[in-house]
Enzyme design. Structure first.
Site, PDB file in Angstrom:
ATOM      1  CG  HIS A 132      -2.107  -0.871   1.129  1.00 13.43           C
ATOM      2  ND1 HIS A 132      -3.282  -0.478   0.525  1.00 13.43           N
ATOM      3  CD2 HIS A 132      -2.316  -2.131   1.576  1.00 13.43           C
ATOM      4  CE1 HIS A 132      -4.165  -1.458   0.603  1.00 13.43           C
ATOM      5  NE2 HIS A 132      -3.598  -2.480   1.238  1.00 13.43           N
ATOM      6  CG  ASP A 139      -7.096  -3.104   1.634  1.00 12.13           C
ATOM      7  OD1 ASP A 139      -6.433  -3.832   0.874  1.00 12.13           O
ATOM      8  OD2 ASP A 139      -6.741  -2.838   2.803  1.00 12.13           O
ATOM      9  CD  GLU A 221      -5.378  -8.977   3.768  1.00 13.42           C
ATOM     10  OE1 GLU A 221      -4.811  -8.951   4.880  1.00 13.42           O
ATOM     11  OE2 GLU A 221      -5.205  -8.104   2.886  1.00 13.42           O
ATOM     12  CG  HIS A 224      -4.512  -6.660  -0.551  1.00 10.52           C
ATOM     13  ND1 HIS A 224      -4.003  -5.595   0.149  1.00 10.52           N
ATOM     14  CD2 HIS A 224      -3.539  -7.025  -1.417  1.00 10.52           C
ATOM     15  CE1 HIS A 224      -2.779  -5.331  -0.267  1.00 10.52           C
ATOM     16  NE2 HIS A 224      -2.476  -6.191  -1.226  1.00 10.52           N
TER      17      HIS A 224
END
EC number: 3.4.13.22
Length: 246
Positions: A132, A139, A221, A224
């Site tokens: 990130h 996300d 996830e 993500h």
């Protein structure tokens, strides 16, 4: 008009973003945003270091690709909702320190119901360095534009953990992906079979829309995604600013 009054009358202009970063709202204002680390509705229960503004900031190429994803979703009456975008490196350090501070509240435990938060680092849910921070990872989730918005998050309410049915866990004003955002549990793994057929279809819809524009999902996830080929980019640590129009 005096000099001081004249200066005060000039609108403040935000400093340009570094490194080819852009505000996503300037690329596509139709993409919804709920930048969770800028407030209290997250696994730490407070604003995380470096989030001065609740803004999605990404590399320009990522923003343009997200705009194409959004265009494809409009035909299905859906919208992206950004939950986290560029993350200052200091935010990752804040997360690691929090995971190792030896304290854990019931509200924090909602996000990792199967183990203590000290295990988050070892199990790969929290890292000292995050993609990130390069501006190449995001996300996000989906919003059904035809559905009622639903209740707002109440920080004083004792919600069920992130694996519970959507009606019991903290509301997110988005489609039901089977778990809440930032849920550190096997049920949040993208290919989990412990979810309903409808929840699986929502995950598949999001994954397909993102992959068509070159994004790759992180298997642990469902929320993500990152752009391959951008992993070698430098990490940044400038704070997320408020937008100049705020």
């Amino acid at each position: 008009m005096g000099l001081l009054a004249a200066i005060a009358a000039v609108p403040a202009v935000a400093q340009p973003l570094p490194g080819d970063f852009v505000f996503l709202r300037e690329v596509d204002p139709s993409i919804q945003q709920d930048i969770r680390y800028a407030g209290a509705n997250n696994f730490m229960g407070r604003r995380i270091e470096g989030y001065d503004g609740a803004e999605c900031i990404v590399k320009r190429a990522v923003g343009l690709a997200l705009r194409e994803v959004q265009r494809g979703l409009r035909a299905q009456n859906l919208s992206l909702k950004m939950l986290d975008c560029y993350r200052p490196a200091r935010a990752s350090r804040d997360m690691v320190a929090w995971a190792q501070d030896g304290r854990e509240t019931a509200a924090e435990r909602r996000y990792n119901p199967g183990f203590s938060k000290q295990e988050l680092f070892r199990l790969g849910y929290i890292a000292e360095r995050s993609g990130h921070s390069t501006g190449a990872a995001v996300d996000l989730t989906l919003v059904d534009l035809a559905a009622p918005r639903g209740p707002a998050f109440d920080p004083g309410k004792a919600y069920a953990d992130c694996t519970a049915p959507a009606a019991l866990r903290a509301p997110e004003a988005s489609v039901d992906m089977g778990t809440g955002y930032d849920c550190s549990d096997a049920k949040a793994h993208t290919a989990s079979r412990a979810i309903s057929p409808q929840q699986r279809r929502w995950r598949e819809t999001l994954n397909a829309a993102m992959s068509r524009q070159g994004f790759v999902n992180y298997a642990k996830e469902w929320w993500h995604f990152s752009r391959p080929g951008m992993s070698g980019l430098s990490a940044y640590d400038f704070p997320v600013p408020r937008h100049r129009g705020d």
